[in-house]
Design a protein around this motif. Structure first.
Motif, PDB file in Angstrom:
ATOM      1  N   GLN A   1       0.843  -1.190   0.000  1.00  0.00           N
ATOM      2  CA  GLN A   1       0.000   0.000   0.000  1.00  0.00           C
ATOM      3  C   GLN A   1       0.886   1.251   0.000  1.00  0.00           C
ATOM      4  O   GLN A   1       2.035   1.196   0.451  1.00  0.00           O
ATOM      5  N   PRO A   2       0.353   2.377  -0.447  1.00  0.00           N
ATOM      6  CA  PRO A   2       1.163   3.603  -0.483  1.00  0.00           C
ATOM      7  C   PRO A   2       1.776   3.965   0.867  1.00  0.00           C
ATOM      8  O   PRO A   2       2.916   4.426   0.925  1.00  0.00           O
ATOM      9  N   GLY A   3       1.054   3.714   1.956  1.00  0.00           N
ATOM     10  CA  GLY A   3       1.567   4.032   3.281  1.00  0.00           C
ATOM     11  C   GLY A   3       2.721   3.156   3.721  1.00  0.00           C
ATOM     12  O   GLY A   3       3.351   3.414   4.754  1.00  0.00           O
ATOM     13  N   ASP A   4       3.019   2.132   2.929  1.00  0.00           N
ATOM     14  CA  ASP A   4       4.152   1.260   3.246  1.00  0.00           C
ATOM     15  C   ASP A   4       5.472   1.870   2.794  1.00  0.00           C
ATOM     16  O   ASP A   4       6.541   1.341   3.130  1.00  0.00           O
ATOM     17  N   SER A   5       5.407   2.947   2.022  1.00  0.00           N
ATOM     18  CA  SER A   5       6.643   3.614   1.583  1.00  0.00           C
ATOM     19  C   SER A   5       7.372   4.160   2.802  1.00  0.00           C
ATOM     20  O   SER A   5       6.863   5.021   3.527  1.00  0.00           O
ATOM     21  N   ALA A   6       8.556   3.652   3.059  1.00  0.00           N
ATOM     22  CA  ALA A   6       9.323   3.998   4.268  1.00  0.00           C
ATOM     23  C   ALA A   6      10.676   3.302   4.163  1.00  0.00           C
ATOM     24  O   ALA A   6      10.945   2.577   3.200  1.00  0.00           O
ATOM     25  N   VAL A   7      11.499   3.516   5.162  1.00  0.00           N
ATOM     26  CA  VAL A   7      12.752   2.753   5.282  1.00  0.00           C
ATOM     27  C   VAL A   7      12.508   1.614   6.254  1.00  0.00           C
ATOM     28  O   VAL A   7      11.954   1.819   7.336  1.00  0.00           O
ATOM     29  N   TYR A   8      12.915   0.420   5.877  1.00  0.00           N
ATOM     30  CA  TYR A   8      12.724  -0.757   6.714  1.00  0.00           C
ATOM     31  C   TYR A   8      14.082  -1.237   7.227  1.00  0.00           C
ATOM     32  O   TYR A   8      15.008  -1.482   6.450  1.00  0.00           O
ATOM     33  N   PHE A   9      14.177  -1.362   8.541  1.00  0.00           N
ATOM     34  CA  PHE A   9      15.407  -1.840   9.174  1.00  0.00           C
ATOM     35  C   PHE A   9      15.212  -3.259   9.675  1.00  0.00           C
ATOM     36  O   PHE A   9      14.233  -3.563  10.361  1.00  0.00           O
TER      37      PHE A   9
END
Lengths: 114, 113
Positions: free
Chosen positions: B81-89
């Protein structure tokens, strides 16, 4: 609201200044951490306090001085910093238990040293 | 020497498709693995974890897979989903009380409309 609050959110300081970063957690945790996030680098663990006692100091220069007066509060005192110390400083807290635990982070303080 | 490696600095995935983020580790003493999500100007947020006694853990759209023999774990997000755009550690630790959490460099995920 993550339960971990950091102040200030942004800080600009000169190399001769002295400032302090503050972290407060409302989660009943008994371990607190300072992390540093620089561009293109992993999150770097700086200090760990467990039951208000410092248990980890990852070769951090002495210009960074942590203080943990109680299990809910953590400070990072800064003095005579260098421009390369500019980074996002993150505080985290966790419960101390065997079996693995997750850390909860504050929103960070964006520090710029000029 | 990086103990937790995320070799893809960024990843772009079409909305609705599956996002797969990968992580490798070198320390065989790690027994507990975590994924964090981070938006700009915010601290990382815990997403999901897995202990070494499992090979899969699922929470809604998020599933983490662990392959201990390969020292590899992955995070699957489906549908993206668009809200999943982020940096994942990706992060790892031992199971003892004082074991610290070691983080990877992160992977920036872009969800394309």
């Amino acid at each position: 609201e993550t339960g971990v609050t950091q102040t200030p959110r942004h800080l600009v300081m000169g190399m001769t200044n002295k400032k302090s970063l503050k972290c407060e957690q409302h989660l009943g945790h008994n371990a607190m951490y300072w992390y540093k996030q620089s561009a293109k680098k992993p999150l770097e663990l700086m200090f760990v306090y467990s039951l208000e006692e410092r248990v980890e100091n990852n070769s951090v220069p002495s210009r960074f001085s942590p203080e943990c007066p109680n299990s809910s509060h953590l400070f990072l005192h800064l003095h005579t910093l260098q421009p390369e110390d500019s980074a996002l400083y993150l505080c985290a807290s966790s419960a101390i238990r065997a079996g693995g635990t997750e850390a909860f982070f504050g929103q960070g303080t964006r520090l710029t040293v000029v | 020497d990086q103990q937790v490696k995320q070799n893809s600095p960024s990843l772009s995935v079409q909305e609705g498709r599956i996002s797969i983020l990968n992580c490798d580790y070198t320390n065989s003493m790690f027994d507990y693995f975590l994924w964090y999500k981070k938006y700009p100007a915010e601290g990382p947020t815990f997403l999901i974890s897995i202990s070494s006694i499992k090979d899969k853990n699922e929470d809604g759209r998020f599933t983490v897979f662990l392959n201990k023999s390969a020292k590899h774990l992955s995070l699957h997000i489906v549908p993206s989903q668009p809200g999943d755009s982020a940096v994942y550690f990706c992060a790892a630790s031992g199971m003892e009380r004082d074991d610290k959490i070691i983080f990877g460099k992160g992977t920036r995920l872009h969800i394309l409309p």
